[in-house]
Write a protein that holds these residues in place. Structure first.
Motif, PDB file in Angstrom:
ATOM      1  N   UNK A   1      -0.103   3.755   0.002  1.00 38.06           N
ATOM      2  CA  UNK A   1       0.412   2.820   0.303  1.00 38.06           C
ATOM      3  C   UNK A   1      -0.557   1.701   0.242  1.00 38.06           C
ATOM      4  N   UNK A   2       1.056   0.242  -0.065  1.00 40.96           N
ATOM      5  CA  UNK A   2       0.603  -1.409  -0.241  1.00 40.96           C
ATOM      6  C   UNK A   2       0.297  -0.909  -1.765  1.00 40.96           C
ATOM      7  N   UNK A   3       1.513  -0.327  -2.612  1.00 43.30           N
ATOM      8  CA  UNK A   3       0.931  -1.290  -4.209  1.00 43.30           C
ATOM      9  C   UNK A   3       2.631  -1.333  -4.252  1.00 43.30           C
TER      10      UNK A   3
ATOM     11  N   UNK B   1       6.464  -4.362   3.486  1.00 48.28           N
ATOM     12  CA  UNK B   1       5.729  -5.762   4.236  1.00 48.28           C
ATOM     13  C   UNK B   1       4.839  -5.437   4.776  1.00 48.28           C
ATOM     14  N   UNK B   2       3.670  -6.068   5.223  1.00 50.74           N
ATOM     15  CA  UNK B   2       2.297  -6.545   4.800  1.00 50.74           C
ATOM     16  C   UNK B   2       1.175  -6.596   3.533  1.00 50.74           C
TER      17      UNK B   2
ATOM     18  N   UNK C   1       5.318   3.102   8.099  1.00 51.55           N
ATOM     19  CA  UNK C   1       6.589   3.403   7.451  1.00 51.55           C
ATOM     20  C   UNK C   1       8.284   3.973   8.150  1.00 51.55           C
ATOM     21  N   UNK C   2       7.425   4.347   8.929  1.00 52.20           N
ATOM     22  CA  UNK C   2       8.886   3.861  10.065  1.00 52.20           C
ATOM     23  C   UNK C   2      10.034   1.934   9.863  1.00 52.20           C
ATOM     24  N   UNK C   3       9.070   1.191   9.880  1.00 48.21           N
ATOM     25  CA  UNK C   3       9.570  -0.015   9.762  1.00 48.21           C
ATOM     26  C   UNK C   3      10.022  -0.145   8.344  1.00 48.21           C
ATOM     27  N   UNK C   4       8.749   0.042   7.352  1.00 47.83           N
ATOM     28  CA  UNK C   4       9.116   0.172   6.266  1.00 47.83           C
ATOM     29  C   UNK C   4      10.995   0.609   5.292  1.00 47.83           C
TER      30      UNK C   4
END
Length: 519
Positions: free
Chosen positions: A105-107, A136-137, A196-199
């Motif tokens: 995650x994060x790409x 986010x993040x 991941x739920x936030x995203x």
């Protein structure tokens, strides 16, 4: 570690050695289930205020979108998402928007669309606006921060590599304790709201803002976890969902320990396939062959030699040595990219001859300060989704468990991802999603996966087809993570037919690659 993916033909070419480390390694989602989401019409009507993107052609548009830090408090503190759009090349036949996430995650989804728009446009037959965003993040959205300056970051990570001795492991443990403390102090409450739920909820907001009643989405590697989460939160809002390089949310919803065990479990098999393909290659096509011994024995001797003592890397910049941990790290990128296997074999052969410069250079790129801060972003999302259950002080027992799950990468991901999560990570992610994972969507979800995928085990794709209420799996009879790393006209055709016309192939469909790693 983040990826800037440039696409050639129908496959992504990663532009840096740090491109792939987290493209698939994390299956994330544990803990308390958030409140149920209801299906219904789009909630947002105001749209997105698109502007020209600096330095890009006019078919690109950029924006910053505000979303709630905590989706349980929609009118509370807001954070920002960086978003990019590439206009459909056939606007007169436009269907809608296609959202994309490259993994991690994060790409960077912004980087994905910016660098690969022409080829991604072809995925949808030119009939979709391509929309990418930095979750986010991460990246240019409101980011996780663990250092007050680049200089502080560089000093913190200088000379750090995967430990291979008890003394090195103790030192690395102290480093992860310090990292968790720094991230908590500088990022605060953000760490509890980057799951991941936030995203997935951010994605639904973006879908509504572009005016689409239903979502068209292509998720790659960890992006498949975003897709599966979205499909289970908002099943009625899915028009089309293409998932390639499947994360298994059930295997990864117990803990960070279970998450990593799944992620590292297929690399050994794929490495064996690499050695077998090299052994069977035509004379002169694989540098490891033709030395009077089986390829697997030559490579096994290299690993054992490196375990005993580092191998000189005189042509690295600056010159240095290849440790056992560095050798493990150096396999991360090429094992995912089968068409680079001839060069990978040449680099391994050079190390077997006593010059490990190329492998050490590859390992340094992944463990550079810039690479490690990208890894920290992946860790932050992972820790929120899948908290560690075993404290970092128990590394003498836990690291061997990871190695048992995956000899090649178990200890690497154990130290990179599990150790910070197990070091008192300061996140209370009560809104992470833990299932169920069996939603039925109005149209089938198309799953794609290579039979030999080192980053996301093929069995994850098989179980996803069985678990989801309406999904069809297409298998590439070859290698790569995700499957598009090796070109296949068969896969290309099925991808376009699905995204444009919502046509899925018969269950059990197998496509052949158009190229082989060695000749």
């Amino acid at each position: 570690m983040a990826t800037d993916g440039a696409i050639k033909g129908a496959r992504f070419r990663f532009r840096t050695a740090s491109a792939v480390i987290m493209t698939s390694v994390l299956a994330l989602a544990v803990g308390a289930q958030p409140a149920a989401a209801s299906d219904g019409p789009p909630e947002e009507e105001a749209g997105i205020a698109w502007t020209a993107c600096e330095g890009l052609e006019e078919q690109f548009q950029c924006a910053r979108v505000r979303v709630p830090l905590d989706w349980d408090e929609p009118d509370g503190e807001q954070i920002e998402l960086a978003v990019i759009k590439h206009l459909a090349s056939r606007p007169e036949e436009r269907i809608g928007s296609m959202f994309l996430n490259p993994g991690g995650p994060g790409q960077s989804g912004v980087g994905l669309v910016r660098d690969g728009a022409d080829d991604l446009d072809a995925w949808g037959g030119g009939r979709f606006d391509l929309v990418g965003w930095d979750p986010r993040g991460t990246n240019d959205s409101t980011p996780v921060r663990c250092f007050t300056s680049d200089e502080e970051r560089d000093a913190f990570w200088a000379g750090v590599s995967i430990p291979s001795t008890p003394a090195e492991s103790e030192a690395y443990q102290q480093k992860t304790l310090d990292l968790a403390k720094r991230c908590g102090e500088l990022s605060g409450n953000l760490l509890s709201h980057i799951t991941t739920a936030d995203t997935a909820r951010d994605l639904d907001r973006l879908r509504a803002l572009v005016g689409d009643e239903q979502l068209t989405y292509a998720g790659l590697s960890y992006g498949t976890f975003i897709g599966q989460t979205y499909a289970n939160l908002f099943p009625g809002r899915v028009r089309a969902m293409l998932l390639d390089g499947l994360i298994n949310p059930v295997d990864s919803s117990t803990s960070e320990e279970a998450n990593i065990a799944n992620a590292v479990s297929s690399a050994d098999e794929v490495f064996e396939q690499f050695l077998l393909a090299c052994q069977n290659a035509a004379p002169g096509e694989c540098a490891l062959a033709g030395h009077g011994e089986p390829v697997k024995d030559r490579v096994a001797a290299l690993f054992e030699r490196t375990r005993q003592a580092p191998i000189p890397a005189p042509n690295a910049d600056p010159p240095g040595e290849l440790s056992y941990g560095d050798l493990q790290v150096s396999t991360f990128t090429p094992l995912r990219l089968p068409l680079t296997w001839p060069q990978f074999a040449a680099d391994l052969d050079a190390a077997a001859e006593g010059d490990a410069s190329a492998l050490e250079t590859a390992a340094r790129a992944l463990q550079s300060p810039v690479g490690m801060i990208a890894s920290t972003t992946s860790t932050a999302i992972s820790c929120g989704d899948a908290p560690a259950r075993v404290p970092v002080a128990d590394w003498p027992q836990q690291i061997p468990r990871f190695t048992e799950a995956g000899k090649l990468w178990g200890s690497v991901l154990g130290w990179w991802l599990w150790a910070p999560c197990a070091s008192g990570w300061q996140a209370d992610a009560t809104d992470r999603y833990t299932g169920p994972w069996n939603a039925t969507t109005p149209n089938p979800i198309l799953l794609m996966g290579a039979r030999y995928d080192p980053g996301t085990p093929y069995r994850n794709a098989v179980s996803a087809e069985q678990r989801l209420g309406n999904a069809v799996l297409v298998t590439l009879n070859g290698y790569g993570h995700p499957s598009y790393q090796v070109p296949s006209a068969c896969m290309d055709k099925l991808r376009v037919s699905y995204l444009v016309d919502l046509v899925t192939p018969p269950r059990g469909t197998v496509c052949q690659p158009d190229e082989a790693p060695f000749g």
